[in-house]
Design a protein around this motif. Structure first.
Motif, PDB file in Angstrom:
ATOM      1  N   VAL A 189       0.845  -1.204   0.000  1.00  0.00           N
ATOM      2  CA  VAL A 189       0.000   0.000   0.000  1.00  0.00           C
ATOM      3  C   VAL A 189       0.880   1.253   0.000  1.00  0.00           C
ATOM      4  O   VAL A 189       0.629   2.219  -0.739  1.00  0.00           O
ATOM      5  N   GLU A 190       1.946   1.227   0.794  1.00  0.00           N
ATOM      6  CA  GLU A 190       2.875   2.363   0.819  1.00  0.00           C
ATOM      7  C   GLU A 190       3.525   2.523  -0.560  1.00  0.00           C
ATOM      8  O   GLU A 190       3.742   3.643  -1.038  1.00  0.00           O
ATOM      9  N   ALA A 191       3.784   1.406  -1.216  1.00  0.00           N
ATOM     10  CA  ALA A 191       4.406   1.458  -2.549  1.00  0.00           C
ATOM     11  C   ALA A 191       3.470   2.091  -3.578  1.00  0.00           C
ATOM     12  O   ALA A 191       3.917   2.833  -4.458  1.00  0.00           O
ATOM     13  N   HIS A 192       2.151   1.824  -3.467  1.00  0.00           N
ATOM     14  CA  HIS A 192       1.212   2.455  -4.414  1.00  0.00           C
ATOM     15  C   HIS A 192       1.321   3.986  -4.326  1.00  0.00           C
ATOM     16  O   HIS A 192       1.156   4.684  -5.317  1.00  0.00           O
ATOM     17  N   ILE A 193       1.566   4.505  -3.141  1.00  0.00           N
ATOM     18  CA  ILE A 193       1.700   5.968  -2.986  1.00  0.00           C
ATOM     19  C   ILE A 193       2.968   6.440  -3.720  1.00  0.00           C
ATOM     20  O   ILE A 193       2.970   7.465  -4.397  1.00  0.00           O
TER      21      ILE A 193
ATOM     22  N   ALA B  34      -2.579  10.870   1.022  1.00  0.00           N
ATOM     23  CA  ALA B  34      -2.622   9.923  -0.104  1.00  0.00           C
ATOM     24  C   ALA B  34      -3.897   9.105  -0.063  1.00  0.00           C
ATOM     25  O   ALA B  34      -4.361   8.708   1.003  1.00  0.00           O
ATOM     26  N   LEU B  35      -4.439   8.870  -1.255  1.00  0.00           N
ATOM     27  CA  LEU B  35      -5.590   7.975  -1.410  1.00  0.00           C
ATOM     28  C   LEU B  35      -5.102   6.762  -2.196  1.00  0.00           C
ATOM     29  O   LEU B  35      -4.590   6.901  -3.301  1.00  0.00           O
ATOM     30  N   VAL B  36      -5.224   5.578  -1.583  1.00  0.00           N
ATOM     31  CA  VAL B  36      -4.848   4.341  -2.286  1.00  0.00           C
ATOM     32  C   VAL B  36      -6.128   3.562  -2.552  1.00  0.00           C
ATOM     33  O   VAL B  36      -6.835   3.181  -1.613  1.00  0.00           O
ATOM     34  N   VAL B  37      -6.433   3.364  -3.828  1.00  0.00           N
ATOM     35  CA  VAL B  37      -7.693   2.692  -4.199  1.00  0.00           C
ATOM     36  C   VAL B  37      -7.420   1.621  -5.246  1.00  0.00           C
ATOM     37  O   VAL B  37      -7.013   1.923  -6.363  1.00  0.00           O
ATOM     38  N   SER B  38      -7.633   0.369  -4.845  1.00  0.00           N
ATOM     39  CA  SER B  38      -7.385  -0.718  -5.786  1.00  0.00           C
ATOM     40  C   SER B  38      -8.411  -1.805  -5.560  1.00  0.00           C
ATOM     41  O   SER B  38      -9.401  -1.609  -4.849  1.00  0.00           O
ATOM     42  N   GLY B  39      -8.156  -2.978  -6.137  1.00  0.00           N
ATOM     43  CA  GLY B  39      -9.090  -4.083  -5.967  1.00  0.00           C
ATOM     44  C   GLY B  39      -9.084  -4.632  -4.552  1.00  0.00           C
ATOM     45  O   GLY B  39     -10.055  -5.234  -4.108  1.00  0.00           O
ATOM     46  N   GLY B  40      -7.993  -4.410  -3.841  1.00  0.00           N
ATOM     47  CA  GLY B  40      -7.881  -4.967  -2.489  1.00  0.00           C
ATOM     48  C   GLY B  40      -7.861  -3.922  -1.388  1.00  0.00           C
ATOM     49  O   GLY B  40      -8.017  -4.250  -0.209  1.00  0.00           O
TER      50      GLY B  40
ATOM     51  N   GLY C 129      -3.067   3.130  -7.092  1.00  0.00           N
ATOM     52  CA  GLY C 129      -3.903   1.927  -7.149  1.00  0.00           C
ATOM     53  C   GLY C 129      -4.697   1.878  -8.439  1.00  0.00           C
ATOM     54  O   GLY C 129      -4.903   2.913  -9.098  1.00  0.00           O
ATOM     55  N   GLY C 130      -5.152   0.700  -8.806  1.00  0.00           N
ATOM     56  CA  GLY C 130      -5.834   0.481 -10.090  1.00  0.00           C
ATOM     57  C   GLY C 130      -7.007   1.410 -10.328  1.00  0.00           C
ATOM     58  O   GLY C 130      -7.232   1.851 -11.457  1.00  0.00           O
ATOM     59  N   VAL C 131      -7.755   1.755  -9.270  1.00  0.00           N
ATOM     60  CA  VAL C 131      -8.938   2.606  -9.449  1.00  0.00           C
ATOM     61  C   VAL C 131      -8.525   4.045  -9.799  1.00  0.00           C
ATOM     62  O   VAL C 131      -9.323   4.812 -10.337  1.00  0.00           O
TER      63      VAL C 131
ATOM     64  N   PRO D 107      -0.611   6.130 -16.165  1.00  0.00           N
ATOM     65  CA  PRO D 107      -1.441   4.926 -16.234  1.00  0.00           C
ATOM     66  C   PRO D 107      -0.665   3.620 -15.988  1.00  0.00           C
ATOM     67  O   PRO D 107      -1.137   2.725 -15.295  1.00  0.00           O
ATOM     68  N   LYS D 108       0.567   3.522 -16.527  1.00  0.00           N
ATOM     69  CA  LYS D 108       1.304   2.250 -16.389  1.00  0.00           C
ATOM     70  C   LYS D 108       1.707   1.973 -14.939  1.00  0.00           C
ATOM     71  O   LYS D 108       2.074   0.839 -14.606  1.00  0.00           O
ATOM     72  N   TYR D 109       1.668   2.991 -14.074  1.00  0.00           N
ATOM     73  CA  TYR D 109       2.023   2.778 -12.664  1.00  0.00           C
ATOM     74  C   TYR D 109       0.811   2.824 -11.720  1.00  0.00           C
ATOM     75  O   TYR D 109       0.979   2.845 -10.505  1.00  0.00           O
ATOM     76  N   CYS D 110      -0.423   2.899 -12.287  1.00  0.00           N
ATOM     77  CA  CYS D 110      -1.613   2.929 -11.422  1.00  0.00           C
ATOM     78  C   CYS D 110      -1.863   1.552 -10.808  1.00  0.00           C
ATOM     79  O   CYS D 110      -2.051   1.412  -9.609  1.00  0.00           O
ATOM     80  N   GLY D 111      -1.882   0.537 -11.648  1.00  0.00           N
ATOM     81  CA  GLY D 111      -2.119  -0.818 -11.165  1.00  0.00           C
ATOM     82  C   GLY D 111      -0.858  -1.394 -10.544  1.00  0.00           C
ATOM     83  O   GLY D 111       0.168  -0.706 -10.400  1.00  0.00           O
TER      84      GLY D 111
END
Ligand code: KG4
Ligand code: ZN
Length: 348
Positions: A112-116, A136-142, A283-285, A311-315
């Motif tokens: 999660v920290e890495a997504h930021i 930071a907002l982290v939003v993904s499938g999980g 995150g992917g979202v 985009p390539k680093y969102c997911g």
């Protein structure tokens, strides 16, 4: 400092080489979407078996694409949580094994920290360290979390989902609407074709009471609940069965709007409640165009710079893992080699 990063927490097998936590020399992502799509979601055993099969070629390609030899690598980093246990174990142990073979340190990274960190990977982006304190907002499938990174660089979760993640809410709704997996892109596409933008259809946001035991030390007004939204969609569809494509698109637009509104309004509140030098999303979202547009408005109103990943680093990707390790974060030394996969890893 050249770091080889490895990521396998869910359904992407990824490896990347990043210099000094900023310069991405290579980033290879193998997605398993085609394997999971027939099941309408990620099947853990299929995921872990695919990671085992693909990880040697993915890592080898990352080293080749970077145009450096194995000897140039100074350390190996891998995600150790949160995520699916059986998926995490593959990348974590591949990383430890490589570090031993190369005679280099191993670093365990929080996904999660890495997504930021992914919001700071674009060329020309400032260093995250210069934007602290950061919201930071982290939003993904999980995951769906609002995180404060203090002036000391330490992350602290202010609010998070009490049930489904935002990506999960998109995926489940997509299934109900017959739009396929993954749901986020499918709902976004349908929503973009809605002639009335979903006007006249309202899906209520989940109400969160202060005495909900799941809140713990978090802030109730910065938490989310998406499972009620999915139920209200199911109820709506029972009362108003989809008659044609126009209906489907209008419902998708209203549903997307409800998720975007829940996320954006909490971020706006968090920005009002604290002092921040930056606002990052990951995150992917964070690929969602409607969400990106709303968050830009929120950042302008709050007067803080917004950092969105390319985009390539969102997911899920491994560049964010190697970059975060290269900024000095993560579990290091003997403790890193002793790490087990940590499916529910958090910050405190
Ligand atoms: O970060 P990610 O690749 O993997 C996890 O760590 O979960 O995120 C995947 C999630 C899926 O739920 C997918 O539906 C969602 O991100 N997603 C989107 C969009 N593209 C992917 N959600 C909304 N709009 C999109 N355009
Ligand atoms: Zn992720």
């Amino acid at each position: 400092m050249l770091i080889l990063g490895i990521e396998s927490s869910c359904d992407e097998t990824a490896a990347a080489l990043v210099r000094d936590g900023a310069e991405v020399l290579s980033s290879v992502v193998h997605t398993q979407i085609a394997l999971h799509a027939p099941h309408g979601g990620v099947v853990p055993e299929i995921a872990s078996r695919s990671h085992i099969e693909k990880i040697p070629a993915v890592v080898r390609k990352a080293v080749e694409d970077a145009g450096v030899g194995w000897d140039a690598i100074d350390a190996v980093a891998a995600t150790y949580g949160p995520g699916l246990a059986s998926s995490l174990l593959v990348g974590l142990h591949a990383g430890k094994g490589l570090a031993v073979a190369l005679g280099k340190p191993f670093i365990g990274i929080n996904h999660v920290e890495a997504h930021i960190q992914s919001a700071f990977l674009s060329p020309g982006s400032p260093a995250k360290e210069d934007c602290l304190p950061l919201l930071a907002l982290v939003v993904s499938g999980g995951h769906s979390a609002i995180v404060r990174i203090g002036a000391d660089g330490h992350p602290h979760i202010l609010g998070q989902t009490l049930d489904d993640a935002a990506g999960e809410a998109f995926d489940k709704a997509s299934k109900l609407l017959g739009l396929g997996y993954p749901g986020g892109p499918a709902i976004q596409k349908a929503a973009s074709q809605a002639k009335n933008g979903g006007a006249g259809i309202r899906f209520p946001q989940g109400r969160i009471s202060d005495d909900n035991p799941a809140i713990g030390n978090l802030r109730a007004d910065l938490c989310f609940s998406f499972s009620g939204l999915k139920t209200s969609l199911r109820n709506y569809l029972q009362k108003h069965p989809v008659q044609n494509e126009d209906d489907r698109c209008e419902i998708a637009a209203a549903y997307q709007d409800a998720i975007v509104d829940a996320l954006a309004s909490r971020c706006e509140r968090a920005l009002r409640q604290g002092r921040y030098k930056g606002f990052a999303v990951g995150g992917g979202v964070s690929l969602n165009a409607a969400l990106r547009a709303r968050l830009k408005e929120v950042a302008v109103r709050a007067g803080v710079p917004l950092f969105l990943p390319e985009p390539k680093y969102c997911g899920d990707n491994a560049a964010m893992i190697a970059a975060l390790a290269g900024r000095g974060a993560g579990v290091r030394g003997d403790a890193a080699f002793a790490l087990d996969a940590s499916p529910s890893l958090t910050f405190e």
